[in-house]
Design a protein around this motif. Structure first.
Motif, PDB file in Angstrom:
ATOM      1  N   SER A   9       0.846  -1.182   0.000  1.00 21.23           N
ATOM      2  CA  SER A   9       0.000   0.000   0.000  1.00 21.23           C
ATOM      3  C   SER A   9       0.888   1.240   0.000  1.00 21.23           C
ATOM      4  O   SER A   9       1.738   1.405   0.872  1.00 21.23           O
ATOM      5  CB  SER A   9      -0.910  -0.008   1.227  1.00 21.23           C
ATOM      6  OG  SER A   9      -1.722   1.130   1.229  1.00 21.23           O
ATOM      7  N   LEU A  10       0.664   2.092  -1.000  1.00 18.20           N
ATOM      8  CA  LEU A  10       1.461   3.312  -1.139  1.00 18.20           C
ATOM      9  C   LEU A  10       0.540   4.524  -1.114  1.00 18.20           C
ATOM     10  O   LEU A  10      -0.550   4.488  -1.682  1.00 18.20           O
ATOM     11  CB  LEU A  10       2.213   3.301  -2.476  1.00 18.20           C
ATOM     12  CG  LEU A  10       3.088   2.091  -2.763  1.00 18.20           C
ATOM     13  CD1 LEU A  10       3.556   2.118  -4.209  1.00 18.20           C
ATOM     14  CD2 LEU A  10       4.267   2.052  -1.820  1.00 18.20           C
ATOM     15  N   ASN A  11       0.985   5.594  -0.473  1.00 18.14           N
ATOM     16  CA  ASN A  11       0.238   6.846  -0.470  1.00 18.14           C
ATOM     17  C   ASN A  11       1.029   7.885  -1.246  1.00 18.14           C
ATOM     18  O   ASN A  11       2.153   8.215  -0.886  1.00 18.14           O
ATOM     19  CB  ASN A  11      -0.010   7.334   0.955  1.00 18.14           C
ATOM     20  CG  ASN A  11      -1.075   6.519   1.633  1.00 18.14           C
ATOM     21  OD1 ASN A  11      -2.204   6.472   1.157  1.00 18.14           O
ATOM     22  ND2 ASN A  11      -0.728   5.859   2.719  1.00 18.14           N
ATOM     23  N   ASP A  14      -1.820  12.023  -1.181  1.00 18.22           N
ATOM     24  CA  ASP A  14      -3.029  11.747  -0.415  1.00 18.22           C
ATOM     25  C   ASP A  14      -3.979  10.731  -1.056  1.00 18.22           C
ATOM     26  O   ASP A  14      -5.149  10.659  -0.705  1.00 18.22           O
ATOM     27  CB  ASP A  14      -3.796  13.044  -0.123  1.00 18.22           C
ATOM     28  CG  ASP A  14      -2.949  14.038   0.655  1.00 18.22           C
ATOM     29  OD1 ASP A  14      -2.157  13.588   1.508  1.00 18.22           O
ATOM     30  OD2 ASP A  14      -3.066  15.250   0.387  1.00 18.22           O
ATOM     31  N   LYS A  15      -3.475   9.937  -1.982  1.00 18.57           N
ATOM     32  CA  LYS A  15      -4.261   8.844  -2.551  1.00 18.57           C
ATOM     33  C   LYS A  15      -3.527   7.544  -2.281  1.00 18.57           C
ATOM     34  O   LYS A  15      -2.303   7.482  -2.333  1.00 18.57           O
ATOM     35  CB  LYS A  15      -4.448   9.014  -4.059  1.00 18.57           C
ATOM     36  CG  LYS A  15      -5.412  10.111  -4.427  1.00 18.57           C
ATOM     37  CD  LYS A  15      -5.713  10.072  -5.901  1.00 18.57           C
ATOM     38  CE  LYS A  15      -6.717  11.154  -6.256  1.00 18.57           C
ATOM     39  NZ  LYS A  15      -7.052  11.116  -7.672  1.00 18.57           N
ATOM     40  N   GLU A  16      -4.324   6.504  -1.992  1.00 17.37           N
ATOM     41  CA  GLU A  16      -3.725   5.204  -1.704  1.00 17.37           C
ATOM     42  C   GLU A  16      -3.725   4.342  -2.964  1.00 17.37           C
ATOM     43  O   GLU A  16      -4.709   4.285  -3.696  1.00 17.37           O
ATOM     44  CB  GLU A  16      -4.495   4.486  -0.602  1.00 17.37           C
ATOM     45  CG  GLU A  16      -3.874   3.172  -0.220  1.00 17.37           C
ATOM     46  CD  GLU A  16      -4.590   2.496   0.941  1.00 17.37           C
ATOM     47  OE1 GLU A  16      -4.061   1.467   1.401  1.00 17.37           O
ATOM     48  OE2 GLU A  16      -5.647   2.971   1.364  1.00 17.37           O
ATOM     49  N   TYR A  17      -2.604   3.698  -3.202  1.00 19.27           N
ATOM     50  CA  TYR A  17      -2.445   2.789  -4.330  1.00 19.27           C
ATOM     51  C   TYR A  17      -1.959   1.456  -3.795  1.00 19.27           C
ATOM     52  O   TYR A  17      -1.022   1.400  -3.004  1.00 19.27           O
ATOM     53  CB  TYR A  17      -1.424   3.341  -5.337  1.00 19.27           C
ATOM     54  CG  TYR A  17      -1.823   4.660  -5.937  1.00 19.27           C
ATOM     55  CD1 TYR A  17      -2.567   4.712  -7.107  1.00 19.27           C
ATOM     56  CD2 TYR A  17      -1.471   5.861  -5.325  1.00 19.27           C
ATOM     57  CE1 TYR A  17      -2.943   5.934  -7.661  1.00 19.27           C
ATOM     58  CE2 TYR A  17      -1.845   7.080  -5.866  1.00 19.27           C
ATOM     59  CZ  TYR A  17      -2.573   7.107  -7.035  1.00 19.27           C
ATOM     60  OH  TYR A  17      -2.946   8.308  -7.574  1.00 19.27           O
ATOM     61  N   LYS A  18      -2.584   0.387  -4.242  1.00 26.14           N
ATOM     62  CA  LYS A  18      -2.137  -0.965  -3.879  1.00 26.14           C
ATOM     63  C   LYS A  18      -1.407  -1.528  -5.092  1.00 26.14           C
ATOM     64  O   LYS A  18      -1.968  -1.631  -6.177  1.00 26.14           O
ATOM     65  CB  LYS A  18      -3.308  -1.847  -3.498  1.00 26.14           C
ATOM     66  CG  LYS A  18      -3.986  -1.394  -2.230  1.00 26.14           C
ATOM     67  CD  LYS A  18      -4.368  -2.569  -1.381  1.00 26.14           C
ATOM     68  CE  LYS A  18      -5.145  -2.085  -0.178  1.00 26.14           C
ATOM     69  NZ  LYS A  18      -4.391  -2.063   1.013  1.00 26.14           N
ATOM     70  N   ARG A  34       7.801   7.328  -2.023  1.00 24.14           N
ATOM     71  CA  ARG A  34       8.052   8.497  -1.156  1.00 24.14           C
ATOM     72  C   ARG A  34       8.684   9.633  -1.950  1.00 24.14           C
ATOM     73  O   ARG A  34       8.322  10.798  -1.784  1.00 24.14           O
ATOM     74  CB  ARG A  34       8.953   8.110   0.010  1.00 24.14           C
ATOM     75  CG  ARG A  34       8.247   7.359   1.088  1.00 24.14           C
ATOM     76  CD  ARG A  34       9.168   7.101   2.264  1.00 24.14           C
ATOM     77  NE  ARG A  34       8.518   6.226   3.222  1.00 24.14           N
ATOM     78  CZ  ARG A  34       9.096   5.226   3.846  1.00 24.14           C
ATOM     79  NH1 ARG A  34      10.377   4.978   3.659  1.00 24.14           N
ATOM     80  NH2 ARG A  34       8.423   4.480   4.687  1.00 24.14           N
ATOM     81  N   ASP A  37       6.056  11.138  -4.214  1.00 27.67           N
ATOM     82  CA  ASP A  37       5.155  11.949  -3.394  1.00 27.67           C
ATOM     83  C   ASP A  37       5.813  13.289  -3.047  1.00 27.67           C
ATOM     84  O   ASP A  37       5.177  14.341  -3.148  1.00 27.67           O
ATOM     85  CB  ASP A  37       4.779  11.187  -2.124  1.00 27.67           C
ATOM     86  CG  ASP A  37       3.816  11.966  -1.255  1.00 27.67           C
ATOM     87  OD1 ASP A  37       2.671  12.201  -1.696  1.00 27.67           O
ATOM     88  OD2 ASP A  37       4.216  12.344  -0.133  1.00 27.67           O
TER      89      ASP A  37
END
Length: 99
Positions: A9-11, A14-18, A34, A37
């Motif tokens: 799970s990556l943010n 401010d959106k989460e991506y699996k 990171r 982002d």
């Protein structure tokens, strides 16, 4: 033999991506997310670009530019090392031929 794949799970902005990735690549993927982002937030915070799509493209271009510039620097360094090694080899051969 295939690598074991696990969901991560990556943010990003401010959106989460699996994302599914190999277990041995997990830390690199997290670090990459990171950095992406960070780049996207930096562009967004300038206030000049508001579209998430445009922010993503600009961040990708910045990261790709950094990668290409880094590769050119490494290639240049490799050529310098090769040239120095060739010069040293020539000097050693000259000394061995003319004692």
């Amino acid at each position: 033999m295939s690598k074991a794949v696990q969901p991560v799970s990556l943010n990003i902005l401010d959106k989460e991506y699996k994302i599914a990735c190999a277990a041995d690549e997990k830390e690199t993927l997290i670090s990459s997310a990171r950095e992406l982002d960070r780049q996207m937030r930096k562009i967004r915070d300038t206030g000049k670009v508001s579209s998430t799509d445009r922010i993503a493209v600009l961040a990708a271009l910045n990261l790709a530019h950094d990668l290409v510039a880094s590769n050119k620097t490494e290639a240049s360094g490799s050529l310098d090392i090769c040239q120095r090694l060739a010069d040293l080899r020539n000097k050693i051969e000259n000394v061995l031929e003319n004692p």
